[in-house]
Design an enzyme around this catalytic site. Structure first.
Site, PDB file in Angstrom:
ATOM      1  N   GLY A   1      44.255  24.484  29.668  1.00 36.93           N
ATOM      2  CA  GLY A   1      43.495  23.379  30.372  1.00 36.93           C
ATOM      3  C   GLY A   1      44.399  22.361  30.654  1.00 36.93           C
ATOM      4  O   GLY A   1      44.304  21.806  31.609  1.00 36.93           O
TER       5      GLY A   1
ATOM      6  N   GLU B   1      46.093  31.363  27.476  1.00 41.76           N
ATOM      7  CA  GLU B   1      44.465  31.788  27.248  1.00 41.76           C
ATOM      8  C   GLU B   1      44.540  33.155  26.707  1.00 41.76           C
ATOM      9  O   GLU B   1      43.743  33.734  25.692  1.00 41.76           O
ATOM     10  CB  GLU B   1      43.400  31.649  28.149  1.00 41.76           C
ATOM     11  CG  GLU B   1      43.402  30.148  28.484  1.00 41.76           C
ATOM     12  CD  GLU B   1      44.186  29.569  29.700  1.00 41.76           C
ATOM     13  OE1 GLU B   1      45.353  29.684  29.821  1.00 41.76           O
ATOM     14  OE2 GLU B   1      43.869  28.481  30.122  1.00 41.76           O
TER      15      GLU B   1
ATOM     16  N   ALA C   1      42.259  23.436  26.326  1.00 41.45           N
ATOM     17  CA  ALA C   1      41.166  22.808  25.946  1.00 41.45           C
ATOM     18  C   ALA C   1      41.035  23.015  24.303  1.00 41.45           C
ATOM     19  O   ALA C   1      41.875  23.632  23.841  1.00 41.45           O
ATOM     20  CB  ALA C   1      40.025  23.719  26.635  1.00 41.45           C
TER      21      ALA C   1
ATOM     22  N   GLU D   1      46.030  23.569  33.761  1.00 40.44           N
ATOM     23  CA  GLU D   1      45.152  23.104  34.939  1.00 40.44           C
ATOM     24  C   GLU D   1      44.908  21.901  35.226  1.00 40.44           C
ATOM     25  O   GLU D   1      44.505  21.621  36.675  1.00 40.44           O
ATOM     26  CB  GLU D   1      43.838  24.076  34.491  1.00 40.44           C
ATOM     27  CG  GLU D   1      43.969  25.621  34.295  1.00 40.44           C
ATOM     28  CD  GLU D   1      42.825  26.177  33.558  1.00 40.44           C
ATOM     29  OE1 GLU D   1      42.502  26.002  32.499  1.00 40.44           O
ATOM     30  OE2 GLU D   1      42.292  27.377  34.281  1.00 40.44           O
TER      31      GLU D   1
HETATM   32  N1  DAK Z   1      42.991  22.944  20.478  1.00 42.42           N
HETATM   33  C1  DAK Z   1      42.975  22.305  19.383  1.00 42.42           C
HETATM   34  N2  DAK Z   1      43.957  21.965  18.691  1.00 42.42           N
HETATM   35  C2  DAK Z   1      45.200  22.122  18.970  1.00 42.42           C
HETATM   36  C3  DAK Z   1      45.492  22.744  20.153  1.00 42.42           C
HETATM   37  C4  DAK Z   1      44.193  23.166  21.048  1.00 42.42           C
HETATM   38  N3  DAK Z   1      44.467  23.626  22.471  1.00 42.42           N
HETATM   39  N4  DAK Z   1      46.902  22.497  20.372  1.00 42.42           N
HETATM   40  C5  DAK Z   1      47.294  22.052  19.434  1.00 42.42           C
HETATM   41  N5  DAK Z   1      46.450  21.689  18.358  1.00 42.42           N
HETATM   42  C6  DAK Z   1      46.466  21.193  17.183  1.00 42.42           C
HETATM   43  C7  DAK Z   1      47.152  22.097  16.179  1.00 42.42           C
HETATM   44  O1  DAK Z   1      46.090  22.609  15.750  1.00 42.42           O
HETATM   45  C8  DAK Z   1      47.626  21.057  15.344  1.00 42.42           C
HETATM   46  O2  DAK Z   1      46.492  20.372  14.256  1.00 42.42           O
HETATM   47  P1  DAK Z   1      46.723  20.257  12.694  1.00 42.42           P
HETATM   48  O3  DAK Z   1      47.247  21.794  12.250  1.00 42.42           O
HETATM   49  O4  DAK Z   1      47.940  19.231  12.691  1.00 42.42           O
HETATM   50  O5  DAK Z   1      45.522  19.739  12.463  1.00 42.42           O
HETATM   51  C9  DAK Z   1      48.379  19.873  15.955  1.00 42.42           C
HETATM   52  O6  DAK Z   1      47.505  20.039  17.420  1.00 42.42           O
HETATM   53  C10 DAK Z   1      49.873  20.097  16.193  1.00 42.42           C
HETATM   54  O7  DAK Z   1      49.985  21.473  16.836  1.00 42.42           O
HETATM   55  P2  DAK Z   1      51.028  22.432  16.091  1.00 42.42           P
HETATM   56  O8  DAK Z   1      51.135  22.264  14.718  1.00 42.42           O
HETATM   57  O9  DAK Z   1      50.418  23.773  16.646  1.00 42.42           O
HETATM   58  O10 DAK Z   1      52.398  22.221  17.065  1.00 42.42           O
HETATM   59  P3  DAK Z   1      53.671  22.850  17.560  1.00 42.42           P
HETATM   60  O11 DAK Z   1      54.778  22.066  18.081  1.00 42.42           O
HETATM   61  O12 DAK Z   1      53.833  23.953  16.277  1.00 42.42           O
HETATM   62  O13 DAK Z   1      52.923  23.839  18.505  1.00 42.42           O
HETATM   63  C11 DAK Z   1      51.827  24.478  20.712  1.00 42.42           C
HETATM   64  C12 DAK Z   1      52.637  23.487  19.838  1.00 42.42           C
HETATM   65  C13 DAK Z   1      51.342  23.951  21.876  1.00 42.42           C
HETATM   66  C14 DAK Z   1      52.579  25.665  20.979  1.00 42.42           C
HETATM   67  C15 DAK Z   1      50.746  24.955  19.886  1.00 42.42           C
HETATM   68  O14 DAK Z   1      49.857  23.849  19.121  1.00 42.42           O
HETATM   69  C16 DAK Z   1      49.845  25.834  20.569  1.00 42.42           C
HETATM   70  O15 DAK Z   1      49.955  27.196  20.679  1.00 42.42           O
HETATM   71  N6  DAK Z   1      48.472  25.311  20.968  1.00 42.42           N
HETATM   72  C17 DAK Z   1      47.507  26.199  21.588  1.00 42.42           C
HETATM   73  C18 DAK Z   1      47.770  26.295  22.900  1.00 42.42           C
HETATM   74  C19 DAK Z   1      46.855  27.036  23.756  1.00 42.42           C
HETATM   75  O16 DAK Z   1      46.407  28.186  23.149  1.00 42.42           O
HETATM   76  N7  DAK Z   1      45.963  26.591  24.731  1.00 42.42           N
HETATM   77  C20 DAK Z   1      45.087  26.928  25.532  1.00 42.42           C
HETATM   78  C21 DAK Z   1      43.659  26.732  24.911  1.00 42.42           C
HETATM   79  S1  DAK Z   1      42.608  27.598  25.694  1.00 42.42           S
HETATM   80  C22 DAK Z   1      36.718  25.892  30.490  1.00 42.42           C
HETATM   81  C23 DAK Z   1      37.948  25.641  31.332  1.00 42.42           C
HETATM   82  C24 DAK Z   1      39.176  25.585  30.616  1.00 42.42           C
HETATM   83  C25 DAK Z   1      39.259  25.922  29.367  1.00 42.42           C
HETATM   84  C26 DAK Z   1      38.140  26.339  28.570  1.00 42.42           C
HETATM   85  C27 DAK Z   1      36.847  26.319  29.301  1.00 42.42           C
HETATM   86  N8  DAK Z   1      35.328  25.937  31.032  1.00 42.42           N
HETATM   87  C28 DAK Z   1      35.415  25.511  32.497  1.00 42.42           C
HETATM   88  C29 DAK Z   1      34.124  26.168  30.430  1.00 42.42           C
HETATM   89  C30 DAK Z   1      40.719  26.073  28.714  1.00 42.42           C
HETATM   90  C31 DAK Z   1      40.924  26.972  27.756  1.00 42.42           C
HETATM   91  C32 DAK Z   1      42.296  26.650  27.179  1.00 42.42           C
HETATM   92  O17 DAK Z   1      42.932  25.728  27.340  1.00 42.42           O
END
Ligand code: DAK
Length: 258
Positions: A109, A132, A66, A112
């Site tokens: 997400g 998360e 997400a 998921e």
């Molecule tokens: N959100 C926003 N931007 C993201 C992102 C994300 N989840 N993942 C990557 N990006 C963006 C980065 O900020 C970056 O943007 P700029 O800095 O270039 O503007 C761009 O994508 C490229 O990412 P990286 O530079 O970080 O790329 P790397 O290859 O170095 O790293 C990575 C890739 C996937 C390891 C890293 O980007 C990362 O750790 N990303 C976050 C992964 C994460 O934590 N995902 C879980 C998010 S929480 C809900 C149901 C479900 C959910 C929520 C609510 N309800 C029913 C209400 C789900 C929650 C989640 O998924």
């Protein structure tokens, strides 16, 4: 079905391919992206000519979760008011077989979303994670439940409490993915699987899928009940008559979808 900014819709005969299209953010699932995905899925679900749907994210990322930007300042009331949970319920209600074609990151997400699909085809580059916990939250779109059912309680617990990823090969061995193929093949492999399913009688596909999914989410007793009902219902279809007649006449069946 027109393309939108965030979702590209492709068609190959009876198979549709939805491509998440926000590569600059690794397909982070913002509310706008989820809304576009749900609209596209519902429109394809309503189209009788479509028999299987592939969700793809391109080579680098299926979806990195997400959108953290959109969630960072959220309050519980924002989550209730904006109804983000309802997007996931809309995806869950789709009746056509869904195949996730995963290359690169399927995180949070994104993992998921893949698990909401019926089959997962992975590139060797695929990585699955529920990270998360590293953000101070936990999976909220089915991750704690579906991951445990897919790969077992202990492995799911490790993934969810550490937030660390597993490789495509580990995911395959754990039972989370159907196939792992070289990066250049993952979409073709998903298409082949989709075409095969699309060639099967659609009412039987729908009712068999429903029985599996229902049973997966409930008790054995309830699952067996749905199986019995759906099995019996299929004897009311032309495709059952055609399938069995074709077998007895030693020819290929010609399924009408009726
Ligand atoms: N959100 C926003 N931007 C993201 C992102 C994300 N989840 N993942 C990557 N990006 C963006 C980065 O900020 C970056 O943007 P700029 O800095 O270039 O503007 C761009 O994508 C490229 O990412 P990286 O530079 O970080 O790329 P790397 O290859 O170095 O790293 C990575 C890739 C996937 C390891 C890293 O980007 C990362 O750790 N990303 C976050 C992964 C994460 O934590 N995902 C879980 C998010 S929480 C809900 C149901 C479900 C959910 C929520 C609510 N309800 C029913 C209400 C789900 C929650 C989640 O998924």
């Amino acid at each position: 079905m027109p393309d939108t900014e965030y979702v590209i819709v492709g068609r190959e005969d009876t198979v549709a391919v939805l491509t998440l299209n926000r590569p600059e953010a690794l397909n982070a699932l913002s509310p706008a992206m989820l809304a576009a995905l749900c609209d596209a899925l519902e429109s394809l679900d309503a189209d009788e000519a479509v028999r299987a749907i592939i969700i793809d994210g391109g080579q680098r990322a299926f979806a990195a979760g997400a959108d953290i930007q959109a969630m960072a300042q959220s309050t519980p009331m924002d989550i209730v008011r904006t109804g983000t949970l309802s997007y996931w319920q809309r995806i869950r209600r789709v009746n056509k077989p869904l195949i996730a074609a995963v290359s690169g990151y399927a995180y949070g997400g994104g993992c998921e979303l893949a698990m909401l699909c019926d089959l997962i085809v992975a590139s060797e580059t695929a990585r699955f994670a529920q990270p998360e916990i590293k953000l101070g939250i936990m999976p909220g779109a089915g991750g704690t439940q579906r991951l445990a059912r897919a790969i077992g309680f202990y492995r799911a617990m490790e993934m969810i409490l550490t937030g660390e990823p597993i490789s495509a090969r580990q995911a395959y061995e754990a039972g989370l993915v159907n196939r792992v193929v070289p990066p250049e093949r993952y979409l073709d492999e998903a298409l082949e699987l989709a075409r095969l399913i699309a060639s099967r009688p659609p009412v039987a596909v729908r009712l068999a899928r429903e029985a599996l999914r229902y049973g997966y989410e409930s008790t054995l007793r309830d699952g067996l009940e749905i199986e019995r009902r759906n099995f019996t219902l299929l004897f009311d279809t032309q495709d059952q008559k055609e399938g069995m007649r074709a077998f007895l006449e030693k020819r290929s069946p010609d399924f009408s979808g009726r």
